[in-house]
Design a protein around this motif. Structure first.
Motif, mmCIF file in Angstrom:
data_model
loop_
_atom_site.group_PDB
_atom_site.id
_atom_site.type_symbol
_atom_site.label_atom_id
_atom_site.label_comp_id
_atom_site.label_asym_id
_atom_site.label_seq_id
_atom_site.Cartn_x
_atom_site.Cartn_y
_atom_site.Cartn_z
ATOM 1 N N LEU A 9 101.553 -74.611 -20.071
ATOM 2 C CA LEU A 9 100.108 -74.579 -20.572
ATOM 3 C C LEU A 9 100.144 -74.742 -22.195
ATOM 4 C CD1 LEU A 9 99.742 -70.984 -18.608
ATOM 5 C CD2 LEU A 9 99.057 -73.389 -18.031
ATOM 6 N N ARG A 10 99.212 -75.517 -22.461
ATOM 7 C CA ARG A 10 98.909 -76.298 -23.866
ATOM 8 C C ARG A 10 98.470 -74.748 -24.890
ATOM 9 N NH1 ARG A 10 95.556 -81.481 -24.356
ATOM 10 N NH2 ARG A 10 96.141 -81.290 -26.427
ATOM 11 N N ASN A 11 98.743 -74.791 -25.930
ATOM 12 C CA ASN A 11 98.382 -73.835 -26.684
ATOM 13 C C ASN A 11 98.375 -74.375 -28.264
ATOM 14 O OD1 ASN A 11 101.240 -74.207 -27.794
ATOM 15 N ND2 ASN A 11 101.872 -72.222 -27.122
ATOM 16 N N ASN A 12 98.452 -75.762 -28.442
ATOM 17 C CA ASN A 12 98.117 -76.087 -29.678
ATOM 18 C C ASN A 12 97.112 -77.290 -29.999
ATOM 19 O OD1 ASN A 12 99.373 -78.182 -28.305
ATOM 20 N ND2 ASN A 12 101.164 -78.474 -29.374
ATOM 21 N N ASP A 13 96.066 -77.126 -29.373
ATOM 22 C CA ASP A 13 95.027 -78.086 -29.352
ATOM 23 C C ASP A 13 94.144 -77.674 -30.487
ATOM 24 O OD1 ASP A 13 92.757 -79.748 -29.059
ATOM 25 O OD2 ASP A 13 92.787 -79.839 -26.782
ATOM 26 N N ASP A 14 94.078 -78.560 -31.443
ATOM 27 C CA ASP A 14 93.188 -78.259 -32.742
ATOM 28 C C ASP A 14 91.763 -78.283 -32.267
ATOM 29 O OD1 ASP A 14 95.629 -77.853 -34.428
ATOM 30 O OD2 ASP A 14 95.608 -80.225 -34.787
ATOM 31 N N ARG A 15 91.403 -78.904 -31.195
ATOM 32 C CA ARG A 15 89.973 -79.001 -30.937
ATOM 33 C C ARG A 15 89.276 -77.909 -30.491
ATOM 34 N NH1 ARG A 15 90.451 -84.168 -27.423
ATOM 35 N NH2 ARG A 15 91.948 -83.020 -26.503
ATOM 36 N N ASP A 16 90.192 -76.941 -29.660
ATOM 37 C CA ASP A 16 90.063 -75.673 -29.203
ATOM 38 C C ASP A 16 90.970 -74.509 -29.578
ATOM 39 O OD1 ASP A 16 89.367 -73.746 -27.250
ATOM 40 O OD2 ASP A 16 89.028 -74.793 -25.662
ATOM 41 N N LYS A 17 90.502 -73.725 -30.233
ATOM 42 C CA LYS A 17 91.499 -72.767 -30.872
ATOM 43 C C LYS A 17 91.618 -71.606 -29.799
ATOM 44 C CE LYS A 17 87.509 -69.974 -33.257
ATOM 45 N NZ LYS A 17 87.021 -69.728 -34.460
ATOM 46 N N PHE A 18 90.929 -71.642 -28.847
ATOM 47 C CA PHE A 18 91.204 -70.480 -27.885
ATOM 48 C C PHE A 18 91.988 -71.204 -26.426
ATOM 49 C CE2 PHE A 18 87.153 -69.052 -29.624
ATOM 50 C CZ PHE A 18 87.399 -67.815 -30.104
ATOM 51 N N LEU A 19 92.310 -72.304 -26.593
ATOM 52 C CA LEU A 19 93.092 -72.939 -25.355
ATOM 53 C C LEU A 19 94.393 -72.546 -25.575
ATOM 54 C CD1 LEU A 19 92.753 -74.767 -23.329
ATOM 55 C CD2 LEU A 19 93.600 -76.600 -24.524
ATOM 56 N N GLY A 20 95.019 -71.516 -24.596
ATOM 57 C CA GLY A 20 96.360 -70.990 -24.527
ATOM 58 C C GLY A 20 96.718 -70.275 -25.650
ATOM 59 N N ARG A 21 95.670 -69.773 -26.587
ATOM 60 C CA ARG A 21 96.095 -69.085 -27.776
ATOM 61 C C ARG A 21 94.717 -68.383 -28.166
ATOM 62 N NH1 ARG A 21 96.278 -73.433 -32.794
ATOM 63 N NH2 ARG A 21 94.469 -74.580 -32.076
ATOM 64 N N VAL A 22 94.847 -67.275 -29.146
ATOM 65 C CA VAL A 22 93.429 -66.702 -29.623
ATOM 66 C C VAL A 22 93.996 -65.783 -31.032
ATOM 67 C CG1 VAL A 22 94.006 -64.283 -28.309
ATOM 68 C CG2 VAL A 22 91.875 -65.020 -29.118
ATOM 69 N N THR A 23 93.319 -66.056 -32.034
ATOM 70 C CA THR A 23 93.309 -65.330 -33.177
ATOM 71 C C THR A 23 92.554 -64.466 -33.405
ATOM 72 O OG1 THR A 23 94.513 -67.437 -33.962
ATOM 73 C CG2 THR A 23 93.853 -65.851 -35.597
ATOM 74 N N PHE A 24 92.787 -63.079 -33.946
ATOM 75 C CA PHE A 24 91.905 -62.210 -34.130
ATOM 76 C C PHE A 24 92.342 -61.465 -35.519
ATOM 77 C CE2 PHE A 24 94.836 -60.616 -31.041
ATOM 78 C CZ PHE A 24 95.380 -59.314 -31.584
ATOM 79 N N ARG A 25 91.609 -60.519 -35.994
ATOM 80 C CA ARG A 25 91.784 -59.837 -37.405
ATOM 81 C C ARG A 25 91.632 -58.256 -36.814
ATOM 82 N NH1 ARG A 25 89.722 -64.398 -38.254
ATOM 83 N NH2 ARG A 25 87.569 -63.658 -37.390
ATOM 84 N N VAL A 26 92.656 -57.513 -37.563
ATOM 85 C CA VAL A 26 92.560 -55.921 -37.313
ATOM 86 C C VAL A 26 92.622 -55.256 -38.847
ATOM 87 C CG1 VAL A 26 93.605 -53.992 -36.287
ATOM 88 C CG2 VAL A 26 93.691 -56.241 -34.908
ATOM 89 N N THR A 27 91.917 -54.435 -38.880
ATOM 90 C CA THR A 27 91.912 -53.496 -40.251
ATOM 91 C C THR A 27 91.650 -52.089 -39.729
ATOM 92 O OG1 THR A 27 90.747 -55.177 -41.353
ATOM 93 C CG2 THR A 27 90.879 -53.145 -42.346
ATOM 94 N N VAL A 28 92.929 -51.292 -40.096
ATOM 95 C CA VAL A 28 92.898 -49.928 -39.732
ATOM 96 C C VAL A 28 92.777 -49.147 -40.848
ATOM 97 C CG1 VAL A 28 93.971 -48.135 -38.608
ATOM 98 C CG2 VAL A 28 94.400 -50.398 -37.672
#
Length: 281
Positions: free
Chosen positions: A260-279
């Protein structure tokens, strides 16, 4: 001999008569410059013309519908790999762990999302063989069976032992799932790997063990044939420490160990996801 005063009146009557004749001429029977026969032929032409266009449109739609399958999309080559999404469905999580009002909505979102994964609901599904695809044959329109995925398998992130999903202690849980793709059978052993984008790493726990998406939940047969299907989940618990508080942490999670692809620069949600957490505390 007519006086000059009579000429403007005559000319005015002629103008009025000409204007009326342009609408309807009683001598020729023309209405707006055309006879009744001419208007009839024009209306007949447009009636036939638009009826022909409507017929062609209906025929085209009917032919197109005849080529479609009620259960499987005809063209699926544009979505060969799944995206990775999170719950709560927010890419910026900011809350104070000592103020429940700031994180209660996240808890409610997770609890609502996990209702279909309750053990009582999943007890109606099949106990499948781990590590093997759950291929199924059946008649046209026959419902496919579903493998059990009980929320209790998410352990500390199930909301059963800790109703706040770790938010009250400043160690929040994030649930991840892959988008559904009909017929997907990932090769290898897909699992989730999350990292913090900073020099000093943070400790992360995964549930189920090793954050794996078991093969027994594949393939998916579509909404009509797999009505009770629920996607397998991976829970990520961020074991934040005091020094991690009051700082924005950028976390990236990827599907590893498979094709499963996770390094497509055209789609940042393809096989991956980035989020931010501040507690905050």
């Amino acid at each position: 001999m007519a006086s000059n005063e009579d000429k403007p009146a005559v000319k005015e009557e002629e103008n009025v008569g000409s204007w009326k004749d342009a609408i309807f001429n009683p001598r020729t029977g023309e209405f707006c410059g055309r006879t009744a026969k001419s208007w009839g032929l024009i209306l007949l032409f447009y009636l036939v013309f638009y009826a022909f266009l409507a017929g062609m449109f209906v025929l085209t739609i009917w032919v197109m519908l005849m080529t479609l399958d009620d259960y499987v999309p005809r063209y699926r080559d544009r979505v060969p790999h799944p995206g990775l999404v999170i719950r709560p469905k927010e890419l910026d999580l900011l809350f104070n762990k000592s103020q429940p009002l700031q994180f209660n909505r996240h808890i409610n979102t997770l609890e609502s999302f996990l209702q279909d994964y309750n053990d009582t609901e999943q007890a109606r599904n099949e106990v499948c063989v781990s590590g093997s695809y759950f291929d199924q044959d059946g008649e046209v329109g026959e419902q496919r069976k579903v493998c059990q995925f009980k929320r209790s398998s998410l352990s500390l992130c199930s909301g059963l032992s800790d109703s706040t999903f770790g938010y009250a202690e400043g160690k929040p849980c994030i649930l991840l799932k892959m988008n559904r793709i009909i017929g997907l059978k990932p090769r290898g052993e897909p699992y989730v790997n999350c990292t913090a984008k900073r020099e000093k790493p943070i400790t992360i726990q995964y549930f189920p063990n090793e954050g794996r998406f078991d093969k027994m939940y594949f393939p998916y047969y579509g909404n009509k044939l797999h009505e009770r299907y629920v996607q397998p989940l991976v829970a990520v618990k961020l074991l934040l420490r005091k020094e991690d508080y009051n700082t924005e942490l950028t976390i990236e999670c990827r599907i590893e160990g498979s094709n499963l692809r996770n390094n497509d620069d055209r789609d940042k949600f393809l096989g991956r996801v980035t989020f931010r957490v501040t507690v905050k505390e």
